[in-house]
Design a protein around this motif. Structure first.
Motif, mmCIF file in Angstrom:
data_model
loop_
_atom_site.group_PDB
_atom_site.id
_atom_site.type_symbol
_atom_site.label_atom_id
_atom_site.label_comp_id
_atom_site.label_asym_id
_atom_site.label_seq_id
_atom_site.Cartn_x
_atom_site.Cartn_y
_atom_site.Cartn_z
ATOM 1 N N ARG A 209 33.535 82.469 58.626
ATOM 2 C CA ARG A 209 32.163 82.687 58.195
ATOM 3 C C ARG A 209 32.077 83.597 56.964
ATOM 4 O O ARG A 209 31.093 83.545 56.212
ATOM 5 C CB ARG A 209 31.390 83.300 59.357
ATOM 6 N N PRO A 312 31.027 83.686 68.769
ATOM 7 C CA PRO A 312 29.606 83.562 68.429
ATOM 8 C C PRO A 312 28.735 84.755 68.797
ATOM 9 O O PRO A 312 27.581 84.820 68.392
ATOM 10 C CB PRO A 312 29.175 82.314 69.209
ATOM 11 N N GLU A 329 25.351 79.618 65.957
ATOM 12 C CA GLU A 329 25.866 78.593 66.864
ATOM 13 C C GLU A 329 25.708 78.956 68.337
ATOM 14 O O GLU A 329 25.891 78.118 69.225
ATOM 15 C CB GLU A 329 27.333 78.295 66.577
ATOM 16 N N SER A 330 25.361 80.202 68.623
ATOM 17 C CA SER A 330 25.165 80.624 70.009
ATOM 18 C C SER A 330 23.709 80.423 70.419
ATOM 19 O O SER A 330 22.796 80.545 69.600
ATOM 20 C CB SER A 330 25.542 82.093 70.177
ATOM 21 N N THR A 331 23.499 80.130 71.691
ATOM 22 C CA THR A 331 22.135 79.952 72.207
ATOM 23 C C THR A 331 21.769 81.004 73.254
ATOM 24 O O THR A 331 20.707 80.926 73.855
ATOM 25 C CB THR A 331 21.974 78.552 72.836
#
Length: 375
Positions: A209, A312, A329-331
């Motif tokens: 990233r 994440p 990308e994490s929820t």
């Protein structure tokens, strides 16, 4: 990470907020101790000034911001507040962008403050941000996002990147030695400094990233109260975290810039040093950064998320405090996890789905264990 996508469910329409403020006899604003929170709050107070009485407080998480005065309209700005009538900027849409829109509805508004707040919140320079820049004739140039004209200052103290020279003016100066820069930088000189910065973040500890995150540090918008608007955003966020009163004065144009720069330099040095010397641990879905002593865990967590984390979710821990952040990308709902983990160790925690902050009296390792179990 792009944070300017609007979701109607989480971001009230500026026109609706303006209607509510016009009808209010007394307004209470509770702002997060972040650059976005302070920029948004001062945009709103400028819109109210002279028309509606108000009270402004900058209250960092996890403090509850309990009501301490009577008001017929309470705004939570960049953070959750129990009993708030309106909440701005707790999820993906920066509070500053909405606050500027509200200001325009009320005959005010400040595009530069809105841009700085949005950039401090992690927004990309997307259509919304660049559209505001065009409104006030701001242009981008090659180079780095520094609040001062000194490239050594920018490389050493920016919190928009984390590189081997970050936090050290000596190391930053050494890194620039080979460029043989003149006192007055040309566009080509700015471009060479930017290239050096971009290459410097791709070291052995950098995450995938990092190559994307460093773009926030490059090709800044020139103008505003500092050398670049992006650098102004960096200073505003640092002062909001360490000296909220100074941050409010800076956002209102009443602070001594040099004093604010000193706060920024100290904050950045501490954050970069903490991340560079931290003990890190990688778990399933979590990257933990354990720092010694009292450190600016919010900035450490952001830097780790942008430049170091292979997972994440990031958790930065210091003495008696911790901050967690999640990557796009994490929820998971980070704030809920922080609150639950804090309760397990007798501490206090609060946050949003994107970030959470905790205070505790136990050993940081105990909080890490509780956080891992809840995650």
């Amino acid at each position: 990470m792009s944070t300017t996508g609007r979701s109607p469910a989480e971001t009230p329409a500026a026109s609706d907020v303006a209607v509510r403020l016009r009808a209010a006899e007394f307004v209470r604003l509770v702002a997060a101790a972040t650059g976005d929170g302070v920029a948004a709050a001062t945009l709103l107070t400028s819109a109210l000034d002279g028309e509606t009485p108000y009270q402004l407080s900058v209250t960092p998480l996890p403090e509850t911001a309990a009501r301490d005065t009577e008001a017929d309209c309470t705004l939570a700005v960049g953070r959750p507040v129990d009993g708030a009538d309106i909440t701005l900027g707790t999820e993906t849409h920066p509070a500053s962008l909405t606050a500027h829109e509200v200001g325009v509805e009320l005959g005010s508004g400040d595009p530069i403050a809105a841009i700085a707040g949005a950039l401090a919140a992690g927004a990309d320079r997307d259509e919304a941000v660049l559209g505001l820049a065009e409104d006030v004739d701001l242009t981008r140039r090659p180079g780095i996002a520094s609040p001062t004209a000194d490239p050594v200052d920018g490389l050493a103290h920016s919190t928009f990147l984390h590189a081997p020279f970050s936090g050290s003016t000596d190391d930053a100066a050494d890194a620039l030695t080979g460029l043989d820069l003149p006192d007055e930088l040309s566009e080509d000189d700015h471009r060479r400094v930017a290239s050096l910065a971009a290459l410097a973040v791709t070291g052995t500890d950098a995450s995938e990233r990092a190559t994307v995150s460093v773009e926030r540090f490059l090709r800044p918008l020139v103008g505003g109260p500092c050398e670049t608007v992006d650098g102004y955003a960096d200073v505003l966020d640092a002062t909001a975290r360490d000296a909220p009163g100074q941050a409010v004065a800076l956002a209102l144009g009443h602070a001594d810039p040099e004093s604010a720069f000193d706060t920024w330099r100290t904050h950045a040095t501490e954050a970069h040093s903490a991340l560079s010397t931290a003990t890190t641990g990688r778990y399933d879905g979590l990257f933990a950064v354990k720092c010694d002593g009292t450190v600016p865990v919010g900035t450490v967590a952001r830097l780790a998320a942008d430049f170091r984390s292979p997972e994440p979710v990031v958790l930065a821990l210091g003495e008696g405090c911790a901050e967690a952040r999640r990557l796009p990308e994490s929820t998971v709902h980070v704030g809920q996890i922080v609150e639950q983990a804090s309760a397990d160790v007798g501490g206090t925690g609060r946050g949003t789905s994107l970030r959470g902050r905790a205070r505790f009296e136990t050993d940081p390792a105990e909080f890490l264990l509780a956080f891992r179990e809840k995650l």
